[in-house]
Design an enzyme around this catalytic site. Sequence first.
Site, PDB file in Angstrom:
ATOM      1  N   TYR A  51      38.513  38.962  43.924  1.00 28.59           N
ATOM      2  CA  TYR A  51      39.104  38.856  42.589  1.00 28.59           C
ATOM      3  C   TYR A  51      38.373  37.776  41.791  1.00 28.59           C
ATOM      4  O   TYR A  51      38.009  36.733  42.343  1.00 28.59           O
ATOM      5  CB  TYR A  51      40.588  38.502  42.709  1.00 28.59           C
ATOM      6  CG  TYR A  51      41.303  38.358  41.383  1.00 28.59           C
ATOM      7  CD1 TYR A  51      41.463  39.445  40.530  1.00 28.59           C
ATOM      8  CD2 TYR A  51      41.827  37.129  40.982  1.00 28.59           C
ATOM      9  CE1 TYR A  51      42.127  39.316  39.319  1.00 28.59           C
ATOM     10  CE2 TYR A  51      42.498  36.989  39.774  1.00 28.59           C
ATOM     11  CZ  TYR A  51      42.637  38.086  38.945  1.00 28.59           C
ATOM     12  OH  TYR A  51      43.279  37.949  37.746  1.00 28.59           O
ATOM     13  N   ASP A  65      43.121  27.749  30.320  1.00 33.34           N
ATOM     14  CA  ASP A  65      43.205  29.213  30.318  1.00 33.34           C
ATOM     15  C   ASP A  65      44.001  29.682  29.106  1.00 33.34           C
ATOM     16  O   ASP A  65      45.144  30.129  29.217  1.00 33.34           O
ATOM     17  CB  ASP A  65      43.862  29.667  31.632  1.00 33.34           C
ATOM     18  CG  ASP A  65      43.962  31.179  31.742  1.00 33.34           C
ATOM     19  OD1 ASP A  65      43.160  31.878  31.089  1.00 33.34           O
ATOM     20  OD2 ASP A  65      44.846  31.655  32.479  1.00 33.34           O
ATOM     21  N   ASP A  92      39.571  39.765  35.819  1.00 33.61           N
ATOM     22  CA  ASP A  92      40.562  39.455  34.785  1.00 33.61           C
ATOM     23  C   ASP A  92      39.884  39.566  33.419  1.00 33.61           C
ATOM     24  O   ASP A  92      39.008  38.772  33.091  1.00 33.61           O
ATOM     25  CB  ASP A  92      41.066  38.031  35.029  1.00 33.61           C
ATOM     26  CG  ASP A  92      42.101  37.560  34.026  1.00 33.61           C
ATOM     27  OD1 ASP A  92      42.380  38.270  33.057  1.00 33.61           O
ATOM     28  OD2 ASP A  92      42.620  36.440  34.235  1.00 33.61           O
ATOM     29  N   ASP A  94      41.602  39.448  30.525  1.00 33.65           N
ATOM     30  CA  ASP A  94      42.528  38.902  29.525  1.00 33.65           C
ATOM     31  C   ASP A  94      43.149  40.021  28.683  1.00 33.65           C
ATOM     32  O   ASP A  94      43.648  40.979  29.220  1.00 33.65           O
ATOM     33  CB  ASP A  94      41.825  37.854  28.659  1.00 33.65           C
ATOM     34  CG  ASP A  94      41.591  36.537  29.399  1.00 33.65           C
ATOM     35  OD1 ASP A  94      42.150  36.381  30.496  1.00 33.65           O
ATOM     36  OD2 ASP A  94      40.846  35.685  28.893  1.00 33.65           O
ATOM     37  N   HIS A 119      41.744  44.096  34.784  1.00 34.00           N
ATOM     38  CA  HIS A 119      43.107  44.189  34.251  1.00 34.00           C
ATOM     39  C   HIS A 119      43.161  43.641  32.836  1.00 34.00           C
ATOM     40  O   HIS A 119      42.482  42.679  32.476  1.00 34.00           O
ATOM     41  CB  HIS A 119      44.153  43.553  35.169  1.00 34.00           C
ATOM     42  CG  HIS A 119      44.049  42.089  35.413  1.00 34.00           C
ATOM     43  ND1 HIS A 119      44.441  41.151  34.497  1.00 34.00           N
ATOM     44  CD2 HIS A 119      43.640  41.393  36.503  1.00 34.00           C
ATOM     45  CE1 HIS A 119      44.282  39.934  35.006  1.00 34.00           C
ATOM     46  NE2 HIS A 119      43.779  40.052  36.221  1.00 34.00           N
ATOM     47  N   GLU A 121      46.050  42.611  29.798  1.00 32.35           N
ATOM     48  CA  GLU A 121      47.439  42.168  29.731  1.00 32.35           C
ATOM     49  C   GLU A 121      48.040  42.420  28.359  1.00 32.35           C
ATOM     50  O   GLU A 121      47.325  42.636  27.373  1.00 32.35           O
ATOM     51  CB  GLU A 121      47.536  40.694  30.109  1.00 32.35           C
ATOM     52  CG  GLU A 121      46.805  39.773  29.176  1.00 32.35           C
ATOM     53  CD  GLU A 121      46.498  38.426  29.834  1.00 32.35           C
ATOM     54  OE1 GLU A 121      46.889  37.409  29.247  1.00 32.35           O
ATOM     55  OE2 GLU A 121      45.863  38.393  30.895  1.00 32.35           O
ATOM     56  N   CYS A 129      48.144  31.121  30.326  1.00 33.38           N
ATOM     57  CA  CYS A 129      48.300  31.341  31.758  1.00 33.38           C
ATOM     58  C   CYS A 129      49.639  32.032  32.013  1.00 33.38           C
ATOM     59  O   CYS A 129      50.668  31.647  31.447  1.00 33.38           O
ATOM     60  CB  CYS A 129      48.244  30.017  32.511  1.00 33.38           C
ATOM     61  SG  CYS A 129      48.742  30.136  34.241  1.00 33.38           S
ATOM     62  N   ARG A 164      48.461  44.664  33.114  1.00 36.31           N
ATOM     63  CA  ARG A 164      49.310  43.532  33.475  1.00 36.31           C
ATOM     64  C   ARG A 164      50.383  43.359  32.407  1.00 36.31           C
ATOM     65  O   ARG A 164      50.088  43.342  31.211  1.00 36.31           O
ATOM     66  CB  ARG A 164      48.451  42.268  33.576  1.00 36.31           C
ATOM     67  CG  ARG A 164      49.265  40.989  33.638  1.00 36.31           C
ATOM     68  CD  ARG A 164      48.383  39.778  33.806  1.00 36.31           C
ATOM     69  NE  ARG A 164      48.930  38.620  33.111  1.00 36.31           N
ATOM     70  CZ  ARG A 164      48.389  37.408  33.122  1.00 36.31           C
ATOM     71  NH1 ARG A 164      47.285  37.184  33.803  1.00 36.31           N
ATOM     72  NH2 ARG A 164      48.951  36.419  32.449  1.00 36.31           N
ATOM     73  N   GLU A 194      53.434  40.328  36.499  1.00 35.49           N
ATOM     74  CA  GLU A 194      53.230  38.882  36.467  1.00 35.49           C
ATOM     75  C   GLU A 194      54.544  38.112  36.491  1.00 35.49           C
ATOM     76  O   GLU A 194      55.512  38.478  35.820  1.00 35.49           O
ATOM     77  CB  GLU A 194      52.423  38.491  35.221  1.00 35.49           C
ATOM     78  CG  GLU A 194      52.108  37.007  35.095  1.00 35.49           C
ATOM     79  CD  GLU A 194      51.228  36.468  36.216  1.00 35.49           C
ATOM     80  OE1 GLU A 194      51.653  36.500  37.391  1.00 35.49           O
ATOM     81  OE2 GLU A 194      50.118  36.001  35.931  1.00 35.49           O
ATOM     82  N   ASN A 216      50.818  38.985  42.295  1.00 35.87           N
ATOM     83  CA  ASN A 216      50.020  37.768  42.115  1.00 35.87           C
ATOM     84  C   ASN A 216      50.666  36.636  42.914  1.00 35.87           C
ATOM     85  O   ASN A 216      51.724  36.138  42.552  1.00 35.87           O
ATOM     86  CB  ASN A 216      49.974  37.403  40.625  1.00 35.87           C
ATOM     87  CG  ASN A 216      49.174  36.135  40.369  1.00 35.87           C
ATOM     88  OD1 ASN A 216      48.491  35.625  41.249  1.00 35.87           O
ATOM     89  ND2 ASN A 216      49.264  35.626  39.146  1.00 35.87           N
TER      90      ASN A 216
END
Length: 304
Positions: A51, A65, A92, A94, A119, A121, A129, A164, A194, A216
């Site tokens: 990952y 983040d 990731d 975002d 992914h 989100e 984050c 996500r 999440e 996660n």
Amino acid sequence: MTGLLAATTSAGDKRAAFKAGLTSGTIQRFPGAFNPLVAKLIQEIGFEGVYVSGAVLSADLGLPDIGLTTLTEVTGRGQQIARVTDLPVLIDADTGFGEPMSAARTVTLMEDAGIAGLHLEDQVNPKRCGHLDGKAVVPTADMVRRLRAAVSARRDPNFVICARTDAAGIEGIDAAIERAKAYADAGADLIFTEALHTPADFEKFRAAVSIPLLANMTEFGKSELLSAKVLESIGFNAVIYPVTTLRLAMYAAETGLREIAETGTQSGLLDRMQHRSRLYELLQYERYNEFDSDIFNFTLGRNQ
């Protein structure tokens, strides 16, 4: 030289392995790699995938983040990591680095970089984050557009597009489940839930959503740290440990630097260091030596 400068498994085969793993009945464990060398270690130890965390990439650059990294930076790091491992790499992405068209472009660049999946989100851009408070999510319809754009841009049908949702901590688990169903209908292959809190939360999500689910297990966050075995028994298909290796490394680095500052030498730290011989083993130094010898140690024939 096969498998020395780069992994031998093709991007297509890595994606197929990821897709098959999600329906295998065995949970797919994806520790985070903060650099390519860690990805080699993850493969050697026997995990199913690697990952690449946006939070880790940001921290590596000395940034929080909060959506400051660019598509180019994230794709570049993903390509470096995917190049050295035969395992599938999940990255990731975002919120897709912009509007739906940007999410579509993100998919094409990640495919070109040899990544197995990404992914996206449903947070408002710029994101936060996932285990911090103060997050905000976009309307479901906006995320559906984001996902549909990503799915339409995919050229390899095995490239995994994971959706996500951060809605559980904002709108509640029932709302997050409804979003997950809408995201599955929009073409997502995998749902990343999440900041769920307890095993009962994970069980409720699993009972309600029909497609593969990803958990996660990040430290110091909202979720109870459940073992891979427990998550598998609940019916989750994949689990990530996004920041674990960076946290381990940074703790060790800080402890060591403080000791050097206080004592003036690293001699008391040697038993906490990876030995030079182990590093060389991981890097396959000997095989590079053999390659050099094979290439340059040759004899010219009389007729040449």
